[in-house]
Design a protein around this motif. Structure first.
Motif, short mmCIF file in Angstrom:
data_model
loop_
_atom_site.label_atom_id
_atom_site.label_comp_id
_atom_site.label_asym_id
_atom_site.label_seq_id
_atom_site.Cartn_x
_atom_site.Cartn_y
_atom_site.Cartn_z
N ALA A 94 0.72 -1.20 0.04
CA ALA A 94 -0.16 -0.15 0.14
C ALA A 94 0.79 1.22 0.02
O ALA A 94 0.49 2.37 0.47
CB ALA A 94 -1.08 -0.07 1.18
N GLU A 95 2.09 1.24 -0.42
CA GLU A 95 2.57 2.41 -0.81
C GLU A 95 2.01 3.53 -1.62
O GLU A 95 1.96 4.57 -1.27
CB GLU A 95 4.07 2.19 -1.50
CG GLU A 95 4.99 3.42 -1.54
CD GLU A 95 4.81 4.31 -3.15
OE1 GLU A 95 5.51 5.48 -3.11
OE2 GLU A 95 3.89 4.05 -3.91
N GLU A 96 1.18 2.90 -2.65
CA GLU A 96 0.25 3.74 -3.55
C GLU A 96 -0.74 4.41 -3.04
O GLU A 96 -1.19 5.43 -3.41
CB GLU A 96 0.06 2.95 -4.80
CG GLU A 96 1.18 2.22 -5.63
CD GLU A 96 2.10 3.33 -6.35
OE1 GLU A 96 1.97 4.51 -6.21
OE2 GLU A 96 3.04 2.85 -7.08
N LEU A 97 -1.29 4.00 -1.81
CA LEU A 97 -2.06 4.66 -1.11
C LEU A 97 -1.69 5.57 -0.04
O LEU A 97 -2.30 6.14 0.85
CB LEU A 97 -3.10 3.67 -0.54
CG LEU A 97 -3.51 2.73 -1.26
CD1 LEU A 97 -4.56 1.25 -0.64
CD2 LEU A 97 -4.38 3.34 -2.37
N GLY A 98 -0.28 5.75 -0.08
CA GLY A 98 0.22 7.01 0.93
C GLY A 98 1.06 6.29 1.88
O GLY A 98 1.10 6.64 3.04
N LEU A 99 2.27 5.43 1.32
CA LEU A 99 3.22 4.91 2.27
C LEU A 99 2.71 4.19 3.60
O LEU A 99 3.25 4.23 4.49
CB LEU A 99 4.34 6.13 2.84
CG LEU A 99 4.79 7.01 1.84
CD1 LEU A 99 5.47 8.02 2.63
CD2 LEU A 99 5.22 6.64 0.55
N VAL A 100 1.43 3.71 3.28
CA VAL A 100 0.73 2.79 4.29
C VAL A 100 1.58 1.95 4.98
O VAL A 100 1.67 1.70 6.18
CB VAL A 100 -0.61 2.38 3.69
CG1 VAL A 100 -1.62 1.69 4.96
CG2 VAL A 100 -1.40 3.86 3.02
N GLY A 101 2.04 0.70 4.12
CA GLY A 101 2.45 -0.16 4.79
C GLY A 101 3.81 0.00 5.64
O GLY A 101 3.99 -0.48 6.63
N SER A 102 5.02 0.91 4.91
CA SER A 102 5.92 1.15 5.47
C SER A 102 5.77 1.98 6.83
O SER A 102 6.27 1.83 7.78
CB SER A 102 6.95 1.86 4.55
OG SER A 102 6.40 3.10 4.05
N THR A 103 4.81 2.93 6.80
CA THR A 103 4.42 3.69 7.95
C THR A 103 4.12 2.72 9.07
O THR A 103 4.28 3.08 10.20
CB THR A 103 3.55 5.02 7.62
OG1 THR A 103 4.05 5.76 6.60
CG2 THR A 103 3.19 5.50 8.76
N ASN A 104 3.06 1.58 8.66
CA ASN A 104 2.68 0.92 9.57
C ASN A 104 3.71 0.22 10.27
O ASN A 104 3.79 0.01 11.53
CB ASN A 104 1.71 -0.08 9.15
CG ASN A 104 0.71 -0.97 10.00
OD1 ASN A 104 1.50 -1.96 10.37
ND2 ASN A 104 -0.31 -0.46 10.35
N TYR A 105 4.76 -0.27 9.34
CA TYR A 105 5.83 -1.02 9.93
C TYR A 105 6.64 -0.34 11.05
O TYR A 105 6.71 -0.89 12.01
CB TYR A 105 6.68 -1.70 8.93
CG TYR A 105 7.90 -2.29 9.29
CD1 TYR A 105 7.77 -3.55 10.08
CD2 TYR A 105 9.19 -1.56 9.18
CE1 TYR A 105 9.19 -4.09 10.25
CE2 TYR A 105 10.49 -2.40 9.85
CZ TYR A 105 10.25 -3.57 10.30
OH TYR A 105 11.58 -4.06 10.77
N VAL A 106 6.98 1.04 10.41
CA VAL A 106 7.99 1.92 11.41
C VAL A 106 7.24 1.99 12.69
O VAL A 106 7.71 1.88 13.91
CB VAL A 106 8.28 3.00 10.64
CG1 VAL A 106 8.98 4.04 11.74
CG2 VAL A 106 9.17 2.38 9.68
N ASN A 107 5.84 2.42 12.52
CA ASN A 107 5.02 2.69 13.88
C ASN A 107 4.70 1.77 14.74
O ASN A 107 4.48 1.97 15.99
CB ASN A 107 3.69 3.68 13.28
CG ASN A 107 3.81 4.81 12.97
OD1 ASN A 107 5.21 5.48 12.79
ND2 ASN A 107 2.78 5.30 12.31
N SER A 108 4.81 0.49 14.14
CA SER A 108 4.64 -0.79 15.00
C SER A 108 5.72 -1.09 15.83
O SER A 108 5.55 -1.79 16.74
CB SER A 108 4.00 -2.10 14.14
OG SER A 108 5.13 -2.38 13.42
N LEU A 109 7.01 -0.53 15.51
CA LEU A 109 8.28 -1.19 16.31
C LEU A 109 8.21 -0.56 17.38
O LEU A 109 8.12 1.02 17.62
CB LEU A 109 9.42 -0.79 15.33
CG LEU A 109 9.73 -1.54 13.98
CD1 LEU A 109 11.04 -0.91 13.40
CD2 LEU A 109 9.97 -2.98 14.42
#
Ligand code: PHE
Ligand code: ZN
Ligand code: ZN
Ligand code: ZN
Length: 289
Positions: free
Chosen positions: A130-145
Motif C-alpha cells: 500500500a505504498e501507492e495509497l500513501g506509504l501505508v505499509g512502511s509507515t505501519n511497519y515503522v510505527n509498530s516497532l
C-alpha cells in the motif's frame, strides 16, 4: 560486491508480470495480485534461508501485507535495512513501479544467501504494501516497532523505480530529507562512479517509503530512475535516451509491463543496491568480494 546478472532480475519481473496478468492486470493493495506477489517473493527467500514474516495491517478496512526478511547473523543491535514497495497501482501491473526495485532487492537478497555473506551488521529486507495509497505499509511497519527496535535500525535504503525506459540515475539527496544519510548517499554515488555513470541527486521528499523511516529519525538513502518527469537535454547528453520525454512514459498506466523496462538501468541500479549492502553492512571476510 558480486555482480548481479540482470537476467535474474528480469526473470523475477516476468513472474510479477504473470501474476498481474492472471489477476486482473494489476498487483494493487487489496487485490489478489498483491498477495500473490508477496507469496512469490517470500517463497524464494524462505528457500534461501531467510527468516521471513508477513505482517498484516489494514487500510480503511482492507487488509494489506508487508514482507520482512531477516538474514540470520550480524550484530542484532546494528541493523541495515533495504526495501521497496511491492504493490502496484490499480491501473496496471507495476513492473517498473515497483516490480523493478522489488525484483532487484530480491535478487540481491538471494545473492547474499548464495555467497553466504557474513555481514557485520544484521541485514533486513522489506517489501511494503500500500505504498501507492500513501506509504501505508512502511509507515505501519515503522510505527509498530517499539522504540528499542527502531533504535537498532541504523540505516534504510529504498528502491522505487529502477528500470525506467528513458532512465535517470538519481541518488536521493541526504540534505533534502529529515534524516538523509550522507554515508548512504556517498556509497550509492561511489558505485555509479565506479562504472562511469554520472548521477544527480534528487529530493524525493515524501514520495516513497524511505520517508516513513526518515520521519522516525532513521538515516535513509536510495536510488531512482525517474517517473513522470521529463529528461532534459543536458540529462540526455550525459545519460543517453530522449530529451523532452518522460523518464517513464507508462508511469501508473496499464503499459507499465515488462516492455517498460530499460535493462541497463535495471542492471545498474540493482548493482548499486548490492554494492551498498556489501559496503555499508561490512563483511567479516578478509578477502574482498
Ligand atoms: N513513489 C512514487 C510512486 O510509487 C514514485 C517515486 C519514487 C517518486 C521515487 C519519486 C521518487 O508512484
Ligand atoms: Zn507509483
Ligand atoms: Zn513507486
Ligand atoms: Zn561493489
Amino acid at each position: 560486491a558480486p555482480t548481479i546478472p540482470v537476467a535474474a532480475v528480469q526473470a523475477h519481473l516476468n513472474q510479477l508480470q504473470q501474476i498481474a496478468t492472471a489477476n486482473g492486470g494489476n498487483r494493487a493493495h487489496g487485490r489478489p495480485g498483491f498477495k500473490a506477489s508477496i507469496d512469490y517473493v517470500k517463497a524464494k527467500l524462505d528457500a534461501a534461508g531467510y527468516q521471513t514474516k508477513v505482517l498484516e495491517f489494514t487500510n480503511w478496512g482492507t487488509k494489506g501485507y508487508n514482507l520482512i526478511a531477516d538474514w540470520p547473523g550480524g550484530d542484532p543491535n546494528s541493523i541495515l535495512m533495504a526495501g521497496g514497495h511491492l504493490d502496484s497501482v490499480g491501473s496496471g501491473p507495476g513492473i517498473n513501479d515497483n516490480g523493478s526495485g522489488s525484483a532487484g532487492l530480491l535478487e540481491v537478497a538471494l545473492t547474499v544467501s548464495k555467497q553466504q555473506l557474513k555481514p557485520k551488521q544484521h541485514l533486513r529486507f522489506g517489501w511494503w504494501g500500500a505504498e501507492e495509497l500513501g506509504l501505508v505499509g512502511s509507515t505501519n511497519y515503522v510505527n509498530s516497532l517499539p522504540a528499542a527496535e527502531k533504535a537498532k535500525i541504523k540505516g534504510y535504503v529504498n528502491f522505487d523505480m529502477t528500470g525506467s525506459p528513458n532512465p535517470a540515475y538519481f541518488v536521493y539527496s541526504s540534505s533534502g530529507q529529515p534524516a538523509g544519510s550522507e554515508k548512504l548517499q556517498s556509497t550509492l554515488e561511489a558505485y555509479f562512479k565506479s562504472i562511469n555513470v554520472p548521477t544527480e541527486t534528487t529530493n524525493v521528499g515524501g514520495r516513497s517509503d524511505h520517508a516513513a523511516f526518515a520521519r522516525a529519525g532513521i538515516p535513509t538513502g536510495g536510488t531512482f530512475s525517474g517517473a513522470e518527469g521529463r529528461k532534459t537535454a543536458a540529462q540526455a547528453q550525459k545519460w543517453g535516451g530522449q530529451a523532452g520525454v518522460a523518464f517513464d512514459k507508462c508511469y501508473h498506466q496499464s503499459c507499465d509491463t515488462t516492455s517498460n523496462i530499460n535493462a541497463q538501468s535495471l542492471e545498474r541500479h540493482t548493482n548499486a543496491i548490492a554494492h551498498t549492502i556489501w559496503t555499508v553492512a561490512g563483511t567479516t571476510r578478509t578477502v574482498p568480494v
